[in-house]
Scaffold this motif. Sequence first.
Motif, mmCIF file in Angstrom:
data_model
loop_
_atom_site.group_PDB
_atom_site.id
_atom_site.type_symbol
_atom_site.label_atom_id
_atom_site.label_comp_id
_atom_site.label_asym_id
_atom_site.label_seq_id
_atom_site.Cartn_x
_atom_site.Cartn_y
_atom_site.Cartn_z
ATOM 1 N N TYR A 1 43.537 31.457 38.295
ATOM 2 C CA TYR A 1 42.830 32.319 39.202
ATOM 3 C C TYR A 1 44.602 33.192 39.503
ATOM 4 O O TYR A 1 45.731 32.788 39.041
ATOM 5 N N ARG B 1 43.951 34.364 46.979
ATOM 6 C CA ARG B 1 42.988 34.914 45.476
ATOM 7 C C ARG B 1 41.800 36.169 44.907
ATOM 8 O O ARG B 1 41.306 36.342 45.961
ATOM 9 N N VAL B 2 42.128 36.559 44.081
ATOM 10 C CA VAL B 2 41.661 38.181 44.063
ATOM 11 C C VAL B 2 40.354 38.163 42.511
ATOM 12 O O VAL B 2 39.946 39.220 42.516
ATOM 13 N N ALA B 3 40.820 37.393 41.267
ATOM 14 C CA ALA B 3 39.843 37.316 40.285
ATOM 15 C C ALA B 3 40.312 35.843 39.231
ATOM 16 O O ALA B 3 40.933 35.054 40.249
#
Length: 86
Positions: free
Chosen positions: A28, A35-37
């Motif tokens: 992550y 969490r952005v991606a």
Amino acid sequence: MTTTYELPNDLQLSELAVDAVEHGQVVYLTRGDERVAALVPPEVAASAEAVSRLVEDQIDLALMREARESGPSIPWEQARKELDLA
């Protein structure tokens, strides 16, 4: 939608992330505590895309059935004229 980026070879962090993903782990990317991606193994991404397509197909089928049951249909030529598509 799938986008591919080449990670720079000189970054130790990218090497660690790629190694983890190659061993089946999900990595992550976060901004602060959020969490952005996520980096996932290719098989996981392919499975997710396949499931997404199946879900979309099921939604389309449900909408089609609902439309059929909602009342009488009209001929395509009539619909084209009413929508000024003729």
